[in-house]
Design a protein around this motif. Structure first.
Motif, PDB file in Angstrom:
ATOM      1  N   PRO A 299       6.697   5.840 -22.265  1.00 54.60           N
ATOM      2  CA  PRO A 299       7.149   5.627 -20.890  1.00 54.60           C
ATOM      3  C   PRO A 299       7.674   6.892 -20.218  1.00 54.60           C
ATOM      4  CG  PRO A 299       7.877   3.825 -22.296  1.00 54.60           C
ATOM      5  CD  PRO A 299       7.276   4.864 -23.203  1.00 54.60           C
ATOM      6  N   SER A 300       8.340   7.759 -20.963  1.00 57.02           N
ATOM      7  CA  SER A 300       8.924   8.961 -20.363  1.00 57.02           C
ATOM      8  C   SER A 300       7.865   9.883 -19.782  1.00 57.02           C
ATOM      9  CB  SER A 300       9.749   9.721 -21.404  1.00 57.02           C
ATOM     10  OG  SER A 300       8.927  10.122 -22.497  1.00 57.02           O
ATOM     11  N   ARG A 301       6.654   9.838 -20.324  1.00 55.91           N
ATOM     12  CA  ARG A 301       5.583  10.719 -19.837  1.00 55.91           C
ATOM     13  C   ARG A 301       5.178  10.369 -18.404  1.00 55.91           C
ATOM     14  NH1 ARG A 301       6.662  14.339 -23.486  1.00 55.91           N
ATOM     15  NH2 ARG A 301       5.749  14.029 -25.553  1.00 55.91           N
ATOM     16  N   ILE A 302       5.309   9.118 -18.027  1.00 52.55           N
ATOM     17  CA  ILE A 302       4.909   8.696 -16.694  1.00 52.55           C
ATOM     18  C   ILE A 302       5.807   9.344 -15.648  1.00 52.55           C
ATOM     19  CG2 ILE A 302       4.427   6.747 -15.202  1.00 52.55           C
ATOM     20  CD1 ILE A 302       2.728   6.803 -17.739  1.00 52.55           C
ATOM     21  N   ALA A 303       7.112   9.358 -15.915  1.00 53.86           N
ATOM     22  CA  ALA A 303       8.039  10.006 -14.989  1.00 53.86           C
ATOM     23  C   ALA A 303       7.737  11.496 -14.874  1.00 53.86           C
ATOM     24  CB  ALA A 303       9.477   9.785 -15.455  1.00 53.86           C
ATOM     25  N   GLU A 304       7.333  12.112 -15.979  1.00 49.16           N
ATOM     26  CA  GLU A 304       6.961  13.527 -15.945  1.00 49.16           C
ATOM     27  C   GLU A 304       5.749  13.745 -15.039  1.00 49.16           C
ATOM     28  OE1 GLU A 304       6.232  14.957 -19.864  1.00 49.16           O
ATOM     29  OE2 GLU A 304       8.233  14.448 -20.614  1.00 49.16           O
ATOM     30  N   ASP A 305       4.768  12.841 -15.121  1.00 49.54           N
ATOM     31  CA  ASP A 305       3.558  12.974 -14.318  1.00 49.54           C
ATOM     32  C   ASP A 305       3.861  12.839 -12.830  1.00 49.54           C
ATOM     33  OD1 ASP A 305       1.966  13.320 -16.555  1.00 49.54           O
ATOM     34  OD2 ASP A 305       1.507  11.190 -16.746  1.00 49.54           O
ATOM     35  N   THR A 306       4.662  11.846 -12.469  1.00 49.06           N
ATOM     36  CA  THR A 306       4.978  11.662 -11.055  1.00 49.06           C
ATOM     37  C   THR A 306       5.800  12.832 -10.530  1.00 49.06           C
ATOM     38  OG1 THR A 306       6.870  10.264 -11.669  1.00 49.06           O
ATOM     39  CG2 THR A 306       4.819   9.151 -11.141  1.00 49.06           C
ATOM     40  N   ALA A 307       6.693  13.372 -11.370  1.00 44.77           N
ATOM     41  CA  ALA A 307       7.469  14.547 -10.958  1.00 44.77           C
ATOM     42  C   ALA A 307       6.562  15.768 -10.815  1.00 44.77           C
ATOM     43  CB  ALA A 307       8.571  14.829 -11.977  1.00 44.77           C
ATOM     44  N   ALA A 308       5.579  15.898 -11.701  1.00 44.88           N
ATOM     45  CA  ALA A 308       4.657  17.035 -11.651  1.00 44.88           C
ATOM     46  C   ALA A 308       3.835  17.016 -10.363  1.00 44.88           C
ATOM     47  CB  ALA A 308       3.727  17.007 -12.864  1.00 44.88           C
ATOM     48  N   LEU A 309       3.479  15.835  -9.913  1.00 48.82           N
ATOM     49  CA  LEU A 309       2.695  15.722  -8.689  1.00 48.82           C
ATOM     50  C   LEU A 309       3.497  16.173  -7.470  1.00 48.82           C
ATOM     51  CD1 LEU A 309      -0.022  14.711  -7.508  1.00 48.82           C
ATOM     52  CD2 LEU A 309       1.075  12.478  -7.204  1.00 48.82           C
ATOM     53  N   LYS A 310       4.792  15.920  -7.493  1.00 56.13           N
ATOM     54  CA  LYS A 310       5.655  16.214  -6.345  1.00 56.13           C
ATOM     55  C   LYS A 310       6.282  17.607  -6.405  1.00 56.13           C
ATOM     56  CE  LYS A 310       6.940  11.311  -6.106  1.00 56.13           C
ATOM     57  NZ  LYS A 310       8.039  10.347  -6.338  1.00 56.13           N
ATOM     58  N   GLU A 311       6.244  18.239  -7.555  1.00 51.98           N
ATOM     59  CA  GLU A 311       6.940  19.518  -7.729  1.00 51.98           C
ATOM     60  C   GLU A 311       6.436  20.584  -6.747  1.00 51.98           C
ATOM     61  OE1 GLU A 311       7.309  22.882 -11.222  1.00 51.98           O
ATOM     62  OE2 GLU A 311       7.296  20.770 -11.828  1.00 51.98           O
ATOM     63  N   ALA A 312       7.349  21.324  -6.184  1.00 51.58           N
ATOM     64  CA  ALA A 312       6.987  22.426  -5.287  1.00 51.58           C
ATOM     65  C   ALA A 312       6.581  23.640  -6.118  1.00 51.58           C
ATOM     66  CB  ALA A 312       8.163  22.773  -4.383  1.00 51.58           C
ATOM     67  N   VAL A 313       5.339  24.049  -5.975  1.00 49.57           N
ATOM     68  CA  VAL A 313       4.820  25.194  -6.731  1.00 49.57           C
ATOM     69  C   VAL A 313       4.594  26.346  -5.746  1.00 49.57           C
ATOM     70  CG1 VAL A 313       2.935  26.041  -8.181  1.00 49.57           C
ATOM     71  CG2 VAL A 313       3.703  23.659  -8.397  1.00 49.57           C
ATOM     72  N   PRO A 314       5.257  27.479  -5.953  1.00 52.46           N
ATOM     73  CA  PRO A 314       5.142  28.581  -4.994  1.00 52.46           C
ATOM     74  C   PRO A 314       3.737  29.180  -4.948  1.00 52.46           C
ATOM     75  CG  PRO A 314       6.376  29.279  -6.933  1.00 52.46           C
ATOM     76  CD  PRO A 314       6.182  27.796  -7.055  1.00 52.46           C
ATOM     77  N   ALA A 315       3.339  29.598  -3.744  1.00 53.64           N
ATOM     78  CA  ALA A 315       2.019  30.202  -3.567  1.00 53.64           C
ATOM     79  C   ALA A 315       1.840  31.431  -4.452  1.00 53.64           C
ATOM     80  CB  ALA A 315       1.814  30.560  -2.097  1.00 53.64           C
ATOM     81  N   ALA A 316       2.932  32.151  -4.683  1.00 54.62           N
ATOM     82  CA  ALA A 316       2.859  33.372  -5.497  1.00 54.62           C
ATOM     83  C   ALA A 316       2.370  33.076  -6.906  1.00 54.62           C
ATOM     84  CB  ALA A 316       4.225  34.051  -5.543  1.00 54.62           C
ATOM     85  N   PHE A 317       2.702  31.905  -7.418  1.00 55.20           N
ATOM     86  CA  PHE A 317       2.242  31.524  -8.758  1.00 55.20           C
ATOM     87  C   PHE A 317       0.715  31.431  -8.785  1.00 55.20           C
ATOM     88  CE2 PHE A 317       0.793  27.878 -11.367  1.00 55.20           C
ATOM     89  CZ  PHE A 317       1.026  28.409 -12.625  1.00 55.20           C
ATOM     90  N   TRP A 318       0.141  30.734  -7.807  1.00 52.72           N
ATOM     91  CA  TRP A 318      -1.309  30.574  -7.774  1.00 52.72           C
ATOM     92  C   TRP A 318      -2.006  31.919  -7.576  1.00 52.72           C
ATOM     93  CZ3 TRP A 318      -2.310  26.204  -9.798  1.00 52.72           C
ATOM     94  CH2 TRP A 318      -1.543  25.063  -9.519  1.00 52.72           C
ATOM     95  N   HIS A 319      -1.453  32.760  -6.723  1.00 56.54           N
ATOM     96  CA  HIS A 319      -2.066  34.064  -6.486  1.00 56.54           C
ATOM     97  C   HIS A 319      -2.042  34.924  -7.750  1.00 56.54           C
ATOM     98  CE1 HIS A 319      -2.611  33.027  -2.401  1.00 56.54           C
ATOM     99  NE2 HIS A 319      -1.342  33.119  -2.044  1.00 56.54           N
ATOM    100  N   GLU A 320      -0.934  34.835  -8.499  1.00 54.36           N
ATOM    101  CA  GLU A 320      -0.852  35.632  -9.725  1.00 54.36           C
ATOM    102  C   GLU A 320      -1.797  35.088 -10.796  1.00 54.36           C
ATOM    103  OE1 GLU A 320       2.493  37.758 -12.585  1.00 54.36           O
ATOM    104  OE2 GLU A 320       3.118  36.676 -10.784  1.00 54.36           O
TER     105      GLU A 320
END
Length: 336
Positions: free
Chosen positions: A298-319
């Motif tokens: 069950p704990s993995r589901i909360a991780e997945d929903t949080a991962a979908l909403k997490e703010a990922v900086p553009a600099a990460f993708w560019h790097e």
């Protein structure tokens, strides 16, 4: 109907692990995981008879059959008919040998004819405890299960399963159909046909942070051209991108472990969870309608929903791109 219009959100729940993939999961843990997905607001569930010889469908149905049927979208697959008799030989699952050794002992018939498709759907409805399916995928007509015979299996499905599912869609019995495979070639072949015409496809493991170059070369441009949309299966590459040790359903080789360590180092540098990076990358392509990671806790589901909403900086993708860890042709998440 397009998959994006049909599916309720970007995150679904994949049930392959509920078929006792890799390990025997207690029934109460499996039920709690499905319930956790529901409680987290997930309303798209994907399963298949192949997952534990019907076990995943039974476990999913046990929970979902108590929910209002109009409130969720359900997909399963055809190509495997589960018999009441027990298997007496060691089943041959091609490259996936031993994957569901802890599943039900029932014998599985691998067949994609019209008759087998009808029987497969009938069995799934019974195990799932429901009166209808929304999406049906034609399962595993690819090289990983059939080697050089895969084209023969494809032709069996083209003249059997494809036509049955097209008819059921036209009659309004199901809302959509397509292929559910781990390889791109069967989907490319299907999209090139004049008929029958699929609505989309579930592609497992071929559009992830670790493996996306091949899909970008031919399949995804072709899918855009034909208006076919994709459900991303296995966005964590069998678990290696979610803290596990498996890649492509096997223990991860050294070169994959090394690449994951590089991905994790960059993620840590930018304060990003590797799950968020993996999930959001897979969903960034315009063809992607949803992703269906699997889970057994069950704990993995909360991780997945949080991962979908997490703010990922553009600099990460560019790097990531600058380091050659994602293809220059891969669309990056919005804002990158």
């Amino acid at each position: 109907m397009t998959l994006k219009n049909l599916l309720p959100g970007k995150l679904g729940f994949g049930t392959a692990p509920l078929g006792n993939m890799f390990r025997a999961i207690p029934d109460d843990e499996a039920a709690a995981t499905v319930q956790a997905a529901w409680d987290q607001g997930i309303r798209y569930f994907d399963t298949a008879p192949f997952y534990g010889a019907g076990l995943a469908e039974e476990r999913l149905g046990e929970v979902l059959s108590a929910k209002p049927r109009d409130e969720y979208v359900l997909s399963t697959k055809v190509g495997r008919v589960i018999l009441d008799e027990h298997e007496t030989d060691v089943p041959d699952f091609g490259e996936k040998g031993g994957l569901f050794e802890h599943g039900n002992p029932n014998r599985i018939v691998h067949e994609w004819t019209a008759d087998a498709t009808e029987r497969s759907i009938e069995g799934s409805l019974k195990r799932l405890g429901t009166d209808r399916l929304d999406i049906v995928w034609v399962h595993d007509i690819a090289q990983d299960f059939h080697g050089d015979l895969w084209v023969q299996k494809f032709e069996e499905a083209r003249t059997g399963a494809f036509r049955v599912l097209s008819r059921l869609r036209d009659e309004g019995v199901i809302k959509a159909w397509g292929l559910g495979v781990n390889k791109t070639e069967p989907i490319e072949l299907t999209l090139a046909l004049d008929e029958p015409r699929p609505d989309g496809f579930l592609l497992a493991g071929r559009y992830t942070l670790l493996d996306h170059e091949h899909a970008l070369q031919r399949l995804l441009p072709l899918a855009q051209q034909h208006g076919a949309e994709m459900v991303v299966g296995g966005p964590y590459s069998s678990g290696i991108l979610a803290g596990g040790t498996h890649f492509e359903y096997q223990q991860a080789p050294a070169e994959i472990i090394e690449k994951v360590s590089r991905l994790k180092a960059l993620a840590e540098k930018h304060g990003v969870s590797i799950k968020a990076a993996a999930l959001q990358f897979s969903l960034a392509h315009p063809v992607a309608a949803a992703a269906v990671p699997g889970a057994t806790r069950p704990s993995r589901i909360a991780e997945d929903t949080a991962a979908l909403k997490e703010a990922v900086p553009a600099a990460f993708w560019h790097e990531l791109r600058a380091a050659g860890l994602v293809s220059s042709a891969a669309p990056l998440p919005a804002g990158a």
